[in-house]
Design a protein around this motif. Structure first.
Motif, PDB file in Angstrom:
ATOM      1  N   PRO A  24      -3.623   5.833   8.949  1.00  0.00           N
ATOM      2  CA  PRO A  24      -3.474   6.537   7.469  1.00  0.00           C
ATOM      3  C   PRO A  24      -5.082   6.609   7.210  1.00  0.00           C
ATOM      4  N   LEU A  25      -5.126   7.474   6.194  1.00  0.00           N
ATOM      5  CA  LEU A  25      -6.411   7.917   5.498  1.00  0.00           C
ATOM      6  C   LEU A  25      -7.122   6.679   4.789  1.00  0.00           C
ATOM      7  N   ALA A  26      -8.419   6.800   4.793  1.00  0.00           N
ATOM      8  CA  ALA A  26      -8.930   5.797   3.978  1.00  0.00           C
ATOM      9  C   ALA A  26      -8.818   5.831   2.522  1.00  0.00           C
ATOM     10  N   ALA A  27      -8.694   4.733   1.612  1.00  0.00           N
ATOM     11  CA  ALA A  27      -8.789   4.896   0.452  1.00  0.00           C
ATOM     12  C   ALA A  27      -9.645   6.158  -0.382  1.00  0.00           C
ATOM     13  N   PRO A  28     -10.654   6.121  -0.245  1.00  0.00           N
ATOM     14  CA  PRO A  28     -11.607   7.244  -0.837  1.00  0.00           C
ATOM     15  C   PRO A  28     -11.129   8.592  -0.505  1.00  0.00           C
ATOM     16  N   VAL A  29     -10.750   8.797   0.747  1.00  0.00           N
ATOM     17  CA  VAL A  29     -10.249  10.016   1.240  1.00  0.00           C
ATOM     18  C   VAL A  29      -8.884  10.212   0.618  1.00  0.00           C
TER      19      VAL A  29
ATOM     20  N   LEU B 182       1.546  16.329  -1.080  1.00  0.00           N
ATOM     21  CA  LEU B 182       0.630  15.387  -0.977  1.00  0.00           C
ATOM     22  C   LEU B 182       0.768  14.651   0.098  1.00  0.00           C
ATOM     23  N   ALA B 183       2.065  14.017   0.360  1.00  0.00           N
ATOM     24  CA  ALA B 183       2.281  13.355   1.516  1.00  0.00           C
ATOM     25  C   ALA B 183       2.101  14.170   2.840  1.00  0.00           C
ATOM     26  N   TYR B 184       2.625  15.422   2.848  1.00  0.00           N
ATOM     27  CA  TYR B 184       2.523  16.299   3.858  1.00  0.00           C
ATOM     28  C   TYR B 184       1.001  16.398   4.247  1.00  0.00           C
ATOM     29  N   LEU B 185       0.212  16.783   3.409  1.00  0.00           N
ATOM     30  CA  LEU B 185      -1.127  17.059   3.664  1.00  0.00           C
ATOM     31  C   LEU B 185      -2.026  15.633   4.352  1.00  0.00           C
ATOM     32  N   ARG B 186      -1.444  14.357   3.676  1.00  0.00           N
ATOM     33  CA  ARG B 186      -2.200  13.359   3.979  1.00  0.00           C
ATOM     34  C   ARG B 186      -1.723  12.963   5.457  1.00  0.00           C
ATOM     35  N   GLY B 187      -0.465  13.238   5.936  1.00  0.00           N
ATOM     36  CA  GLY B 187      -0.023  13.069   7.333  1.00  0.00           C
ATOM     37  C   GLY B 187      -0.769  14.118   8.245  1.00  0.00           C
ATOM     38  N   LEU B 188      -0.959  15.361   7.798  1.00  0.00           N
ATOM     39  CA  LEU B 188      -1.458  16.299   8.585  1.00  0.00           C
ATOM     40  C   LEU B 188      -3.009  15.863   8.625  1.00  0.00           C
ATOM     41  N   LEU B 189      -3.687  15.246   7.830  1.00  0.00           N
ATOM     42  CA  LEU B 189      -4.984  14.891   8.028  1.00  0.00           C
ATOM     43  C   LEU B 189      -5.195  13.526   8.605  1.00  0.00           C
ATOM     44  N   ALA B 190      -4.274  12.797   8.780  1.00  0.00           N
ATOM     45  CA  ALA B 190      -4.353  11.407   9.183  1.00  0.00           C
ATOM     46  C   ALA B 190      -4.905  11.598  10.889  1.00  0.00           C
ATOM     47  N   GLU B 191      -5.476  10.379  11.099  1.00  0.00           N
ATOM     48  CA  GLU B 191      -6.144  10.523  12.561  1.00  0.00           C
ATOM     49  C   GLU B 191      -4.924  10.166  13.753  1.00  0.00           C
ATOM     50  N   GLY B 192      -5.110  11.211  14.670  1.00  0.00           N
ATOM     51  CA  GLY B 192      -4.330  10.982  15.914  1.00  0.00           C
ATOM     52  C   GLY B 192      -2.981  11.012  15.581  1.00  0.00           C
TER      53      GLY B 192
ATOM     54  N   ILE C 198       4.553  12.465  10.720  1.00  0.00           N
ATOM     55  CA  ILE C 198       3.946  12.379   9.413  1.00  0.00           C
ATOM     56  C   ILE C 198       4.497  11.382   8.376  1.00  0.00           C
ATOM     57  N   ALA C 199       6.013  11.412   8.287  1.00  0.00           N
ATOM     58  CA  ALA C 199       6.755  10.623   7.523  1.00  0.00           C
ATOM     59  C   ALA C 199       6.412   9.136   7.922  1.00  0.00           C
ATOM     60  N   LEU C 200       6.100   8.756   9.250  1.00  0.00           N
ATOM     61  CA  LEU C 200       5.785   7.403   9.690  1.00  0.00           C
ATOM     62  C   LEU C 200       4.565   7.051   9.294  1.00  0.00           C
ATOM     63  N   SER C 201       3.606   7.969   9.266  1.00  0.00           N
ATOM     64  CA  SER C 201       2.116   7.440   8.689  1.00  0.00           C
ATOM     65  C   SER C 201       2.007   7.481   7.379  1.00  0.00           C
ATOM     66  N   VAL C 202       3.025   8.223   6.660  1.00  0.00           N
ATOM     67  CA  VAL C 202       2.701   7.982   5.186  1.00  0.00           C
ATOM     68  C   VAL C 202       3.704   7.368   4.237  1.00  0.00           C
ATOM     69  N   ARG C 203       4.739   6.558   5.212  1.00  0.00           N
ATOM     70  CA  ARG C 203       5.784   6.065   4.519  1.00  0.00           C
ATOM     71  C   ARG C 203       5.392   4.821   3.438  1.00  0.00           C
ATOM     72  N   ALA C 204       4.362   3.991   3.938  1.00  0.00           N
ATOM     73  CA  ALA C 204       3.770   3.054   3.145  1.00  0.00           C
ATOM     74  C   ALA C 204       3.493   3.325   1.614  1.00  0.00           C
ATOM     75  N   ASP C 205       2.971   4.542   1.559  1.00  0.00           N
ATOM     76  CA  ASP C 205       2.636   5.129   0.424  1.00  0.00           C
ATOM     77  C   ASP C 205       3.493   5.733  -0.520  1.00  0.00           C
ATOM     78  N   GLU C 206       4.807   6.035   0.031  1.00  0.00           N
ATOM     79  CA  GLU C 206       5.839   6.578  -0.399  1.00  0.00           C
ATOM     80  C   GLU C 206       7.119   5.493  -0.804  1.00  0.00           C
ATOM     81  N   PRO C 207       6.710   4.811  -1.906  1.00  0.00           N
ATOM     82  CA  PRO C 207       7.843   3.656  -2.168  1.00  0.00           C
ATOM     83  C   PRO C 207       9.226   4.582  -2.935  1.00  0.00           C
ATOM     84  N   GLY C 208      10.259   3.917  -2.727  1.00  0.00           N
ATOM     85  CA  GLY C 208      11.471   4.820  -3.140  1.00  0.00           C
ATOM     86  C   GLY C 208      12.120   5.721  -2.454  1.00  0.00           C
ATOM     87  N   THR C 209      11.607   5.944  -1.401  1.00  0.00           N
ATOM     88  CA  THR C 209      12.077   6.938  -0.370  1.00  0.00           C
ATOM     89  C   THR C 209      12.641   6.461   0.575  1.00  0.00           C
TER      90      THR C 209
END
Length: 146
Positions: free
Chosen positions: A14-19, A44-54, A62-73
């Protein structure tokens, strides 16, 4: 005969908090282009996933990489797939807004270069492959640079 089990998707870091905070502010500039608030969150979730490393950049990864930041989904993969493939929003308006935001940064007649992409290759039959320095790898390798 049962199908072979799928290999697990490679999870991206996942991306660092400032990013993430900066990206949220950037994505907020597009919020009025989406008819519903959940579409803006998926953007926003899609953008975060596209920009995540590796990792791979398909909807499942993308869903696996941003799941922690998407509560209730419960099924973020399905939600992101729906956002990308079927959700009613105008891609042309999103692209137009993107161009409006980038134009001042590029300047009049300017060009932005984000980064070169290194595609490691084996063998000699790929067009444009040659032994050259790959900045990402820190050494010379047989690769294509894009």
């Amino acid at each position: 005969m049962t199908p072979a089990p799928r290999s697990p998707a490679r999870i991206t870091r996942p991306l660092a908090a400032p990013v993430t905070d900066s990206l949220a502010a950037y994505a907020g500039r597009f919020a009025d282009l989406f008819p519903r608030a959940d579409q803006s969150r998926r953007f926003l979730a899609y953008l975060r996933g596209l920009l995540a490393e590796g990792g791979r950049k398909n909807v499942e990864s993308i869903a696996l990489s941003v799941r922690a930041d998407e509560p209730g989904t419960d099924n973020l993969t399905q939600a992101l797939n729906h956002f990308v493939a079927r959700s009613p929003w105008d891609a042309n308006r999103v692209i137009a807004r993107y161009r409006e935001l980038v134009r001042p940064a590029a300047g009049r007649g300017g060009v932005l270069v984000v980064h070169d992409g290194v595609i490691p290759k084996k063998g000699r039959h790929s067009v444009g492959a040659q032994r050259q320095f790959a900045r990402d790898l820190g050494r010379k390798v047989n690769c294509q640079v894009a």
